[in-house]
Design a protein around this motif. Structure first.
Motif, PDB file in Angstrom:
ATOM      1  N   CYS A   1       0.848  -1.205   0.000  1.00  0.00           N
ATOM      2  CA  CYS A   1       0.000   0.000   0.000  1.00  0.00           C
ATOM      3  C   CYS A   1       0.884   1.257   0.000  1.00  0.00           C
ATOM      4  O   CYS A   1       1.837   1.357   0.787  1.00  0.00           O
ATOM      5  CB  CYS A   1      -0.894  -0.027   1.233  1.00  0.00           C
ATOM      6  SG  CYS A   1      -1.792   1.510   1.483  1.00  0.00           S
ATOM      7  N   ILE A   2       0.563   2.203  -0.872  1.00  0.00           N
ATOM      8  CA  ILE A   2       1.349   3.453  -0.936  1.00  0.00           C
ATOM      9  C   ILE A   2       0.620   4.604  -0.233  1.00  0.00           C
ATOM     10  O   ILE A   2       0.978   5.772  -0.397  1.00  0.00           O
ATOM     11  CB  ILE A   2       1.671   3.829  -2.402  1.00  0.00           C
ATOM     12  CG1 ILE A   2       0.377   3.974  -3.222  1.00  0.00           C
ATOM     13  CG2 ILE A   2       2.640   2.826  -3.034  1.00  0.00           C
ATOM     14  CD1 ILE A   2       0.571   4.581  -4.600  1.00  0.00           C
TER      15      ILE A   2
ATOM     16  N   CYS B   1      -2.204   6.085  -0.706  1.00  0.00           N
ATOM     17  CA  CYS B   1      -2.677   7.148  -1.611  1.00  0.00           C
ATOM     18  C   CYS B   1      -4.048   7.687  -1.197  1.00  0.00           C
ATOM     19  O   CYS B   1      -4.494   8.688  -1.717  1.00  0.00           O
ATOM     20  CB  CYS B   1      -2.742   6.627  -3.041  1.00  0.00           C
ATOM     21  SG  CYS B   1      -4.056   5.429  -3.302  1.00  0.00           S
ATOM     22  N   THR B   2      -4.763   7.007  -0.325  1.00  0.00           N
ATOM     23  CA  THR B   2      -6.083   7.377   0.218  1.00  0.00           C
ATOM     24  C   THR B   2      -7.268   7.110  -0.732  1.00  0.00           C
ATOM     25  O   THR B   2      -8.412   7.365  -0.357  1.00  0.00           O
ATOM     26  CB  THR B   2      -6.182   8.880   0.664  1.00  0.00           C
ATOM     27  OG1 THR B   2      -6.276   9.701  -0.496  1.00  0.00           O
ATOM     28  CG2 THR B   2      -5.036   9.302   1.523  1.00  0.00           C
TER      29      THR B   2
ATOM     30  N   TYR C   1      -5.001   1.722   5.468  1.00  0.00           N
ATOM     31  CA  TYR C   1      -6.470   1.730   5.421  1.00  0.00           C
ATOM     32  C   TYR C   1      -6.986   0.304   5.576  1.00  0.00           C
ATOM     33  O   TYR C   1      -6.702  -0.559   4.751  1.00  0.00           O
ATOM     34  CB  TYR C   1      -6.944   2.383   4.110  1.00  0.00           C
ATOM     35  CG  TYR C   1      -6.505   3.822   4.080  1.00  0.00           C
ATOM     36  CD1 TYR C   1      -7.274   4.807   4.691  1.00  0.00           C
ATOM     37  CD2 TYR C   1      -5.282   4.179   3.531  1.00  0.00           C
ATOM     38  CE1 TYR C   1      -6.841   6.121   4.730  1.00  0.00           C
ATOM     39  CE2 TYR C   1      -4.837   5.488   3.566  1.00  0.00           C
ATOM     40  CZ  TYR C   1      -5.624   6.450   4.179  1.00  0.00           C
ATOM     41  OH  TYR C   1      -5.180   7.748   4.241  1.00  0.00           O
TER      42      TYR C   1
ATOM     43  N   CYS D   1      -7.767   1.258  -6.583  1.00  0.00           N
ATOM     44  CA  CYS D   1      -6.401   1.130  -6.039  1.00  0.00           C
ATOM     45  C   CYS D   1      -5.384   1.101  -7.191  1.00  0.00           C
ATOM     46  O   CYS D   1      -5.494   0.267  -8.094  1.00  0.00           O
ATOM     47  CB  CYS D   1      -6.273  -0.130  -5.191  1.00  0.00           C
ATOM     48  SG  CYS D   1      -4.604  -0.324  -4.513  1.00  0.00           S
TER      49      CYS D   1
ATOM     50  N   CYS E   1      -8.827   4.422  -1.840  1.00  0.00           N
ATOM     51  CA  CYS E   1      -9.853   3.478  -1.365  1.00  0.00           C
ATOM     52  C   CYS E   1     -10.716   4.149  -0.294  1.00  0.00           C
ATOM     53  O   CYS E   1     -11.945   4.031  -0.287  1.00  0.00           O
ATOM     54  CB  CYS E   1      -9.212   2.198  -0.835  1.00  0.00           C
ATOM     55  SG  CYS E   1      -7.975   2.483   0.441  1.00  0.00           S
TER      56      CYS E   1
END
Ligand code: SF4
Ligand code: SF4
Length: 390
Positions: free
Chosen positions: A281-282, A284-285, A304, A321, A287
């Motif tokens: 997971c990067i 990125c927000t 998240y 995503c 989701c």
């Protein structure tokens, strides 16, 4: 007094609406071939229905008019001879749009009644999902890929007639295979569908489910208010906006869990669930921003965590995503609880990766609609082939 039969069809709102309607109507038509009277209808509280939310149709059949009238004098049947679950994941529980709390899939079954489930799974997996019942009942599986379609189209993969053939075998007093085949040809002019019904009739078997088998959890219960306890008019208190819950994922460490409805959980809407690879997971927000149900709890590290009590399994998080296989939708049948994935990852990261890889193997064979014109025509031969071999 004549005999009354009640059949309940539990389906995923919108995705299986046409399938459920065809089934309940056909039950009445087949019984009518043998001089019985009947009526089919949808549960009032489920309309207007929502994508995937469990909904019900009923078919009530009687040997004479007086018995039918007596049966119909009730708002909806209190007990049924057969419950049909058109998606195996409904066996985890049924939480209606007209909220009654999460109810066992087999709640209305008479002692010795039969639960018919469409599934690729075996009886053990289905029994484990369904709540225990105070009297033994029977389980029959119509083997095959669970049938979904969208709002405007119908996926004619013979699930309808295969269930009708199974009913003729499991409840022969209601109607015979001959009557089913007659109404299939009358309605759909298709001898191959008639043949599918006969094959299902020959193959379907049932097993008895004992009272000590199944999910031991106590189902949700509530008391209906008496007439003198009801307020004037109807007021439904809303959930206050913008709060974190009192005991969030880990507020002390900087996480955040939005406030949610404490009783309407929504997870029984789900037929597949996301699994998240927290190592790739990067943050990125996307989701978190796009989830239509505010399902993501923000962890102290800024990851998240999809809350499995609240997730309705729409698949939007997987779609948005940007990282390959960071969010993957997996068959809901693969899971036995709603525990936090992030908690498991935090506890043992290597073990979580092994668990994740195993789950990702079970990408869903099901989908909530078609993506291009003609997709169902391409899919149906393969589905029928699976059913033929089952
Ligand atoms: S599948 Fe993803 S986007 Fe959809 S409700 Fe669940 S967490 Fe939210
Ligand atoms: S969309 Fe994917 S990469 Fe972005 S925060 Fe969510 S899980 Fe992480």
């Amino acid at each position: 007094m004549g005999r009354l039969f009640a059949i309940e069809i539990i389906y995923r709102g919108i995705f299986q609406k046409t399938l459920a309607t065809r089934l309940s109507r056909s039950v009445v038509l087949a019984a009518h071939q043998e001089g019985k009277l009947g009526i089919s209808f949808g549960r009032y509280g489920d309309s207007p229905e929502r994508n995937g939310i469990p909904a019900k149709n009923f078919a009530i059949v009687a040997t004479d008019e007086q018995t039918l009238q007596e049966g119909m004098a009730k708002y909806e049947p209190k007990e049924v001879d057969i419950t049909i679950a058109l998606d195996d994941t409904l066996c985890k529980g049924v939480e209606s749009w007209a909220w009654y709390g999460l109810q066992p899939v087999n709640r209305l079954l008479k002692p010795g009644g039969t639960l018919i489930v469409t599934s690729c799974e075996g009886p053990e997996a289905i029994i484990a999902m369904a709540h225990r019942k105070e009297a033994p009942y029977n389980l029959a599986i119509v083997k095959g890929t669970v049938s979904f379609s969208g709002l405007w189209v119908y996926k004619d993969d013979h699930t309808d007639v295969r269930i009708l053939g199974a009913i003729a075998k499991l409840l022969p007093d209601l109607f015979s295979l001959k009557s089913v085949q007659k109404i299939i040809v009358d309605q759909w002019h298709d001898p191959v569908k008639s043949e599918s019904a006969a094959r299902s009739y020959e193959r379907v078997r049932s097993v008895t489910v004992r009272t000590d088998q199944g999910n031991p959890e106590t189902p949700y219960k509530f008391d209906l208010p008496k007439w003198h306890e009801m307020g004037e008019g109807v007021a439904i208190p809303s959930i206050p906006a913008g709060h974190a819950v009192a005991d969030p994922v880990s507020n002390a460490e900087g996480g955040f869990r939005p406030d949610r409805n404490p009783t309407f959980k929504k997870f029984s809407t789900r037929t597949m669930r996301p699994v998240v690879n927290f190592d790739t997971c990067i943050k990125c927000t996307l989701c978190w921003l796009h989830c239509p149900d505010s399902c993501f709890d923000v962890t102290p590290e800024g990851l998240y965590d999809a809350n499995m009590q609240a997730c309705c399994g729409c698949g939007v998080c997987e779609a948005v995503c940007p990282v390959k296989e960071c969010v993957t939708m997996v068959n809901e049948t693969e899971f036995g609880d709603n525990q936090s994935q992030w908690e498991a990852w935090r506890h043992d990261k290597d073990r979580y990766q092994t668990w994740l890889a195993g789950k990702i193997k079970s990408r869903p064979e099901r989908s909530h609609g078609f993506r291009y014109r003609g997709q169902y025509e391409e899919q149906v031969p393969a589905v029928l082939e699976t059913a033929r071999k089952a």
